[in-house]
Design a protein around this motif. Sequence first.
Motif, PDB file in Angstrom:
ATOM      1  N   ASP A 229      -4.452   8.141  -8.450  1.00  0.00           N
ATOM      2  CA  ASP A 229      -3.735   7.130  -7.674  1.00  0.00           C
ATOM      3  C   ASP A 229      -2.232   7.355  -7.760  1.00  0.00           C
ATOM      4  OD1 ASP A 229      -5.365   5.332  -6.333  1.00  0.00           O
ATOM      5  OD2 ASP A 229      -6.046   4.461  -8.215  1.00  0.00           O
ATOM      6  N   VAL A 230      -1.532   6.848  -6.750  1.00  0.00           N
ATOM      7  CA  VAL A 230      -0.090   7.085  -6.668  1.00  0.00           C
ATOM      8  C   VAL A 230       0.643   6.672  -7.949  1.00  0.00           C
ATOM      9  CG1 VAL A 230       1.967   6.666  -5.293  1.00  0.00           C
ATOM     10  CG2 VAL A 230      -0.260   6.605  -4.215  1.00  0.00           C
ATOM     11  N   SER A 231       0.326   5.474  -8.457  1.00  0.00           N
ATOM     12  CA  SER A 231       1.087   4.984  -9.608  1.00  0.00           C
ATOM     13  C   SER A 231       0.770   5.793 -10.862  1.00  0.00           C
ATOM     14  CB  SER A 231       0.813   3.497  -9.837  1.00  0.00           C
ATOM     15  OG  SER A 231      -0.471   3.306 -10.355  1.00  0.00           O
ATOM     16  N   VAL A 232      -0.393   6.416 -10.906  1.00  0.00           N
ATOM     17  CA  VAL A 232      -0.786   7.203 -12.075  1.00  0.00           C
ATOM     18  C   VAL A 232      -0.276   8.650 -11.951  1.00  0.00           C
ATOM     19  CG1 VAL A 232      -2.756   7.927 -13.459  1.00  0.00           C
ATOM     20  CG2 VAL A 232      -2.799   5.723 -12.352  1.00  0.00           C
ATOM     21  N   ALA A 234       2.576   9.693 -10.961  1.00  0.00           N
ATOM     22  CA  ALA A 234       3.927   9.804 -11.514  1.00  0.00           C
ATOM     23  C   ALA A 234       3.870   9.936 -13.030  1.00  0.00           C
ATOM     24  CB  ALA A 234       4.760   8.596 -11.106  1.00  0.00           C
ATOM     25  N   GLN A 235       2.968   9.181 -13.677  1.00  0.00           N
ATOM     26  CA  GLN A 235       2.838   9.266 -15.140  1.00  0.00           C
ATOM     27  C   GLN A 235       2.464  10.687 -15.564  1.00  0.00           C
ATOM     28  OE1 GLN A 235      -0.171   6.441 -16.265  1.00  0.00           O
ATOM     29  NE2 GLN A 235       1.017   4.652 -15.658  1.00  0.00           N
ATOM     30  N   ASN A 238       5.316  13.240 -14.918  1.00  0.00           N
ATOM     31  CA  ASN A 238       6.353  13.102 -15.936  1.00  0.00           C
ATOM     32  C   ASN A 238       5.919  13.724 -17.264  1.00  0.00           C
ATOM     33  OD1 ASN A 238       8.135  11.857 -14.245  1.00  0.00           O
ATOM     34  ND2 ASN A 238       7.647   9.782 -14.924  1.00  0.00           N
ATOM     35  N   GLU A 241       6.178  17.485 -17.097  1.00  0.00           N
ATOM     36  CA  GLU A 241       7.563  17.958 -17.202  1.00  0.00           C
ATOM     37  C   GLU A 241       8.059  17.883 -18.638  1.00  0.00           C
ATOM     38  OE1 GLU A 241       9.481  15.571 -14.072  1.00  0.00           O
ATOM     39  OE2 GLU A 241       9.703  17.479 -12.995  1.00  0.00           O
ATOM     40  N   LEU A 258       3.288  18.586  -0.594  1.00  0.00           N
ATOM     41  CA  LEU A 258       4.569  19.280  -0.624  1.00  0.00           C
ATOM     42  C   LEU A 258       5.648  18.497  -1.358  1.00  0.00           C
ATOM     43  CD1 LEU A 258       3.608  20.200   2.774  1.00  0.00           C
ATOM     44  CD2 LEU A 258       4.994  21.909   1.663  1.00  0.00           C
ATOM     45  N   SER A 259       5.569  17.169  -1.339  1.00  0.00           N
ATOM     46  CA  SER A 259       6.598  16.378  -2.009  1.00  0.00           C
ATOM     47  C   SER A 259       6.512  16.558  -3.521  1.00  0.00           C
ATOM     48  CB  SER A 259       6.451  14.896  -1.666  1.00  0.00           C
ATOM     49  OG  SER A 259       6.292  14.729  -0.295  1.00  0.00           O
ATOM     50  N   ILE A 260       5.286  16.545  -4.039  1.00  0.00           N
ATOM     51  CA  ILE A 260       5.106  16.699  -5.482  1.00  0.00           C
ATOM     52  C   ILE A 260       5.519  18.098  -5.912  1.00  0.00           C
ATOM     53  CG2 ILE A 260       3.350  16.876  -7.281  1.00  0.00           C
ATOM     54  CD1 ILE A 260       2.029  14.462  -6.043  1.00  0.00           C
ATOM     55  N   ARG A 262       7.759  19.995  -4.551  1.00  0.00           N
ATOM     56  CA  ARG A 262       9.211  20.089  -4.594  1.00  0.00           C
ATOM     57  C   ARG A 262       9.743  19.444  -5.867  1.00  0.00           C
ATOM     58  NH1 ARG A 262      14.271  19.007  -0.608  1.00  0.00           N
ATOM     59  NH2 ARG A 262      15.545  20.232  -1.984  1.00  0.00           N
ATOM     60  N   HIS A 263       9.151  18.307  -6.207  1.00  0.00           N
ATOM     61  CA  HIS A 263       9.661  17.588  -7.366  1.00  0.00           C
ATOM     62  C   HIS A 263       9.567  18.416  -8.642  1.00  0.00           C
ATOM     63  CE1 HIS A 263      10.584  14.222  -9.968  1.00  0.00           C
ATOM     64  NE2 HIS A 263       9.614  14.652 -10.745  1.00  0.00           N
ATOM     65  N   ILE A 264       8.452  19.102  -8.829  1.00  0.00           N
ATOM     66  CA  ILE A 264       8.214  19.742 -10.132  1.00  0.00           C
ATOM     67  C   ILE A 264       8.635  21.213 -10.166  1.00  0.00           C
ATOM     68  CG2 ILE A 264       5.805  20.435  -9.725  1.00  0.00           C
ATOM     69  CD1 ILE A 264       5.263  19.353 -12.609  1.00  0.00           C
ATOM     70  N   SER A 265       8.777  21.865  -8.999  1.00  0.00           N
ATOM     71  CA  SER A 265       8.927  23.318  -9.002  1.00  0.00           C
ATOM     72  C   SER A 265      10.379  23.791  -9.025  1.00  0.00           C
ATOM     73  CB  SER A 265       8.252  23.917  -7.773  1.00  0.00           C
ATOM     74  OG  SER A 265       6.908  23.567  -7.744  1.00  0.00           O
TER      75      SER A 265
ATOM     76  N   GLU B  61      -4.148   0.902  -4.061  1.00  0.00           N
ATOM     77  CA  GLU B  61      -4.748   1.974  -4.846  1.00  0.00           C
ATOM     78  C   GLU B  61      -6.259   1.791  -4.838  1.00  0.00           C
ATOM     79  OE1 GLU B  61      -2.193   3.156  -8.399  1.00  0.00           O
ATOM     80  OE2 GLU B  61      -1.912   1.021  -8.247  1.00  0.00           O
ATOM     81  N   LEU B 274       5.732   1.338  -6.604  1.00  0.00           N
ATOM     82  CA  LEU B 274       5.038   2.369  -5.826  1.00  0.00           C
ATOM     83  C   LEU B 274       6.030   3.249  -5.089  1.00  0.00           C
ATOM     84  CD1 LEU B 274       1.963   0.842  -3.958  1.00  0.00           C
ATOM     85  CD2 LEU B 274       1.963   2.454  -5.832  1.00  0.00           C
ATOM     86  N   SER B 277       7.823   5.598  -7.323  1.00  0.00           N
ATOM     87  CA  SER B 277       7.051   6.584  -8.081  1.00  0.00           C
ATOM     88  C   SER B 277       6.632   7.781  -7.242  1.00  0.00           C
ATOM     89  CB  SER B 277       5.822   5.932  -8.716  1.00  0.00           C
ATOM     90  OG  SER B 277       4.924   5.530  -7.716  1.00  0.00           O
ATOM     91  N   PRO B 279       7.524  11.191  -5.221  1.00  0.00           N
ATOM     92  CA  PRO B 279       8.605  12.153  -5.026  1.00  0.00           C
ATOM     93  C   PRO B 279       8.935  12.292  -3.542  1.00  0.00           C
ATOM     94  CG  PRO B 279       6.573  13.269  -5.650  1.00  0.00           C
ATOM     95  CD  PRO B 279       6.278  11.819  -5.646  1.00  0.00           C
ATOM     96  N   LEU B 281      10.367  14.458  -0.185  1.00  0.00           N
ATOM     97  CA  LEU B 281      10.410  15.810   0.362  1.00  0.00           C
ATOM     98  C   LEU B 281      11.849  16.232   0.634  1.00  0.00           C
ATOM     99  CD1 LEU B 281       8.370  17.945   1.410  1.00  0.00           C
ATOM    100  CD2 LEU B 281       8.716  16.989   3.663  1.00  0.00           C
ATOM    101  N   LYS B 284      15.723  16.249  -4.051  1.00  0.00           N
ATOM    102  CA  LYS B 284      15.150  16.554  -5.358  1.00  0.00           C
ATOM    103  C   LYS B 284      15.603  15.475  -6.322  1.00  0.00           C
ATOM    104  CE  LYS B 284      13.680  20.065  -8.317  1.00  0.00           C
ATOM    105  NZ  LYS B 284      12.598  21.014  -8.128  1.00  0.00           N
ATOM    106  N   LEU B 288      10.545  10.838 -12.330  1.00  0.00           N
ATOM    107  CA  LEU B 288       9.930   9.833 -11.478  1.00  0.00           C
ATOM    108  C   LEU B 288       9.776   8.533 -12.243  1.00  0.00           C
ATOM    109  CD1 LEU B 288       7.025  11.841  -9.860  1.00  0.00           C
ATOM    110  CD2 LEU B 288       9.122  11.115  -8.759  1.00  0.00           C
ATOM    111  N   ALA B 290       7.544   5.630 -13.272  1.00  0.00           N
ATOM    112  CA  ALA B 290       6.097   5.474 -13.355  1.00  0.00           C
ATOM    113  C   ALA B 290       5.769   4.031 -13.704  1.00  0.00           C
ATOM    114  CB  ALA B 290       5.520   6.419 -14.399  1.00  0.00           C
TER     115      ALA B 290
END
Lengths: 382, 352
Positions: A229-232, A234-235, A238, A241, A258-260, A262-265, B61, B274, B277, B279, B281, B284, B288, B290
């Motif tokens: 789920d979206v809220s999980v 992010a946990q 994080n 990372e 693609l958004s995730i 970009r965030h982590i890469s 969710e 929500l 949390s 990311p 596009l 950067k 995040l 959470a």
Amino acid sequence: MAELNKGDEPMDATPNVSEVEAAGVAGETEAVAAIEAPVERGEPILQVRNLVKHFPLTQGILFKRQIGAVKAVDGISFDLYQGETLGIVGESGCGKSTVAKLLMLLETATSGEVFYKGQDITRLSGRALKAVRRNIQMVFQDPYTSLNPRMTVGDIIGEPFDIHPEAAPKGDRRRKVQELLDVVGLNPEYINRYPHQFSGGQRQRIGIARGLALNPEIIICDEPVSALDVSVQAQVINLMEKLQDEFNLSYLFIAHDLSIVRHISDRVGVMYLGKMAEIGTDTQIYDHPTHPYTQALLSAVPVPDPEAREGRERIILTGDVPSPANPPSGCRFRTRCWKAQDKCAEEVPLLAVPERFKSSDTPAAHESACHFAEEKDVVHAA
Amino acid sequence: MTTIDKTMSVPGPRGGSESGAPLLEVRDLHVEFHTRDGVAKAVNGVNYTVDAGETLAVLGESGSGKSVTAQAIMGILDMPPGKIPRGEIRFRGEDMLTMSHEERRRIRGQKIAMIFQDALSALNPVLSVGYQLGEMFRVHQGMSKKQAKARSIELMERVRIPAARERVNDYPHQFSGGMRQRIMIAMALALEPDLIIADEPTTALDVTVQAQVMDLLAELQQEFNMGLILITHDLGVVADVADKIAVMYAGRIVETAPVHELYKRPAHPYTRGLLDSIPRLDQKGQELYAIKGLPPNLTRIPTGCAFNPRCPKAEDICRTDVPVLHRVTEQGGGEIAGRGSACHFWKETIHG
């Protein structure tokens, strides 16, 4: 169409600018060198060269004749450096998960090499292979099917120690497992629980703890958060990372979001039908894409901001991805590309810095496999 | 062939029906499931309305009750173990929950249709696509097999399936994921319903195909002036197509707002969490945000506000009193159309 003059300014490459300025004080010649020299990353920990995986298609029952092959991965090359995250994106069927399996040596490559610290691991077997495997671990997509429901959490996380007994002495294992649980943010007292007693996010943490158990250098993550789920999400992102900083891990992060990615890469590779279409740093790929496929992919991502959406240009591709058993000749993207010309059907474009950007230092100067590479910002509102 | 177009702003809702009553009105709906572990309260008093030509996005969710609400509207809940102890579902002013099975059957498919998430498991693998599409016409309109097939081909062309005439006798597995989803859309559209419920219609698809399918859906909706309830967990998809949004948490609507308002200034800590949390596009970010903890178990929903154990703003009142859906106003007290927040501290969340 895209305004090319925009690309002349390295807007987002702030570290580059300061580097140039600092070098400018020292002298003109050094400044030029600072631009042209690639960012210092040290030796790559993993080098993939021309990796190919064809799955044979056969006909007949007793005398199996090969009538073709599904070209899942067809000549992929990239480097992974110590402590960095390389994101691999692409649509389903583009071969990104096969790449993961090949690197884990769960599938045998048809041809090509994978060098781990200078050693080609595709040819290894026996004890040498086992030693390498200790350093490359994997986190799977589905936390519901990747954990054995009949094993306790302690057994799941401790199983790598059975295979590599030298990693932890026998009496020490329980303590080690509890440490790992603590590292991934789970209560160490949960060691005797079963997977069904945990939620999806907690299970993914167990999967990560198992991946960490042998202190690997590389972790291959195949869609690690897409089932959450979206809220999980992010946990877990994080946590990943944090662990990367703590243990100096290299991630190969495979995902379709693609958004995730970009965030982590730190760097991102875009795959299409078994080939790499474009590869570069996250700013190069997301803010200055030059391959039409990357542009279409990025423009199709829904942005969670209605205001930003209105100024965005959208490229809607028609049709579906062609079958990898019978890919188009020349450039594989040409059947869905709006720029396609005769040349695209005849010549396979090579993954290289496009000629027109070679002499300049714009962020558009990164490897892109297109005959007509052209920069176009599709992510930001015009 | 590829088209490049600038996205235009979504036109606003095109007013209600002639009779004055909204197309669909859900009032104080409760759904519970009786299980061995106790009573799971999946939906706890949901209210919303949808007008013709309007798109309502229900965001939540897994386990928030968004799909169960939709199933209750369609009348396809498994009962038992499901049970609707309270509530009304009014379609053009008439309560569907008090109707006979025969009456509901006439509405289902003809007036309200549903698009399911997983087209591969929603389609019957042993029947051809043309047969399944034609079933709508044969059963509801008594058409002959031949007529029904002709209409099926028309429908497949309508949702832009290439070579429809040749493919009408193909089976679901012979189509790609995007094509299957188009067939699902065609099936829902067959009888030109007034309302379509789309339950995660693009979750299983790739982004490029997702964009195709969402565009098609929006175009057809405009053409037939249908109401659309879009159920999703994807904040990006919602921003693209919705007129108004209802955010659900633990079986309740915690915030309602027009699409622009919600993203600009959320009035509920859950919505804010929500939005923070995910990311982005186009930029950067740093670490995040959470939302801590997990969604609650539906058999043991926390007292007071269901979100209180995870909420950074929670105080004593949140643990004891269930917040009602407050009307959200401007700082000076001015009305904001269509906004509501089920938070005791909505003022602080939105204005301060």
